[in-house]
Design an enzyme around this catalytic site. Structure first.
Site, PDB file in Angstrom:
ATOM      1  N   HIS A   1       0.857  -1.210   0.111  1.00 34.78           N
ATOM      2  CA  HIS A   1      -0.141   0.140   0.099  1.00 34.78           C
ATOM      3  C   HIS A   1       0.885   1.247   0.038  1.00 34.78           C
ATOM      4  O   HIS A   1       0.266   2.393  -0.060  1.00 34.78           O
ATOM      5  CB  HIS A   1      -0.977  -0.062   1.189  1.00 34.78           C
ATOM      6  CG  HIS A   1      -0.389  -0.326   2.474  1.00 34.78           C
ATOM      7  ND1 HIS A   1       0.674   0.236   3.189  1.00 34.78           N
ATOM      8  CD2 HIS A   1      -0.709  -1.229   3.355  1.00 34.78           C
ATOM      9  CE1 HIS A   1       0.919  -0.125   4.106  1.00 34.78           C
ATOM     10  NE2 HIS A   1       0.160  -1.084   4.487  1.00 34.78           N
TER      11      HIS A   1
ATOM     12  N   HIS B   1      -2.139  -0.497  -3.488  1.00 36.87           N
ATOM     13  CA  HIS B   1      -3.212  -0.584  -3.167  1.00 36.87           C
ATOM     14  C   HIS B   1      -3.673   0.682  -2.359  1.00 36.87           C
ATOM     15  O   HIS B   1      -2.833   1.275  -1.630  1.00 36.87           O
ATOM     16  CB  HIS B   1      -3.307  -1.656  -2.211  1.00 36.87           C
ATOM     17  CG  HIS B   1      -3.300  -3.022  -2.620  1.00 36.87           C
ATOM     18  ND1 HIS B   1      -4.019  -4.112  -2.404  1.00 36.87           N
ATOM     19  CD2 HIS B   1      -2.792  -3.513  -3.800  1.00 36.87           C
ATOM     20  CE1 HIS B   1      -3.788  -5.201  -3.094  1.00 36.87           C
ATOM     21  NE2 HIS B   1      -3.153  -4.927  -4.129  1.00 36.87           N
TER      22      HIS B   1
END
Length: 240
Positions: free
Chosen positions: A58, A153
């Site tokens: 992420h 992400h």
């Protein structure tokens, strides 16, 4: 009209039971299968370090989260937003497990006590595309959802993409999906289930003139064929 909330989380790692925490929550609202723009997004201070492998997924750093609110500070706002909604989550067990753990740390009840239900799009995708890769990226590619902006992400971006994926997976109005097969040059036609429960078909009764014309055709067929099976059966049962 059904209120649905597409939800995604990012976390410090993979195990809520081993102390990993939520660091980002993204929610996208659908009413009547339409985006409303009433979304919700939080970055959270997890009060612990992020695993290196999770950071690669992420891209969120420990330093970035230092001044962000803790889950306890946004819990009331989040639960009020989710209340009585139907959640749409990809691999729902993962996100629900983390949310339940965060709620338990605050002495609150499980997530399902606040909401109307959960749709797991991973389970749904496996039904529609058995044996295929059904990650969010794979579904975006297969269903024509533009995910070109997804280099890492992110909870809100992933929720927005998942909303499009869900609408395509359940669109119902289209009878077929043309899917790229694993073998180049091969096309697979996937039949989708169509919900007919809300469709009311009109029943048109024939007029006396139409009934007479139909009967005349049957009489003519009966004569020309030397006696049709259905007319013989009708006579035998006293229908004509």
């Amino acid at each position: 009209m059904t209120r649905q909330i597409v939800l995604d989380t990012e976390t410090t790692g993979l195990s809520a039971e081993n102390g990993d925490r939520i660091i980002e929550i993204g929610c996208v609202e659908l009413v009547g299968r339409k985006l409303t723009g009433h979304n919700k997004h939080f970055y959270l201070n997890p009060e612990r370090a992020i695993h290196e492998d999770a950071m690669k997924v992420h891209g969120i750093s420990n330093e970035f989260l230092l001044d962000k609110p803790k889950f306890a500070q946004v819990a009331d706002e989040l639960m009020e937003y989710l209340r009585d909604g139907e959640l749409i989550i990809h691999n729902a067990a993962f996100d629900i497990g983390f949310l339940n753990k965060e709620l338990a740390l605050l002495g609150r009840g499980a997530l399902l006590s606040y909401i109307a239900g959960v749709i797991d799009t991973l389970a749904l995708a496996k039904e529609v595309f058995p044996g295929k890769r059904n990650s969010l990226d794979a579904l975006c590619d297969r269903l024509g959802v533009d995910n070109s902006g997804r280099t890492l992400h992110g909870a809100l971006l992933d929720a927005e993409l998942l909303a499009d994926v869900y609408i395509n997976l359940t669109r119902g109005q289209d009878a077929l999906l043309i899917e790229e097969a694993e073998t180049p040059g091969e096309t697979v036609v996937v039949h989708e289930r169509v919900d007919l429960s809300r469709i009311v078909l009109p029943v048109l009764a024939p007029s006396d003139q139409e009934l007479a014309a139909h009967d005349a055709v049957l009489v003519q067929l009966d004569k020309s064929s030397g006696g049709t099976v259905w007319r013989k059966a009708a006579r035998a049962y006293g229908i004509i």
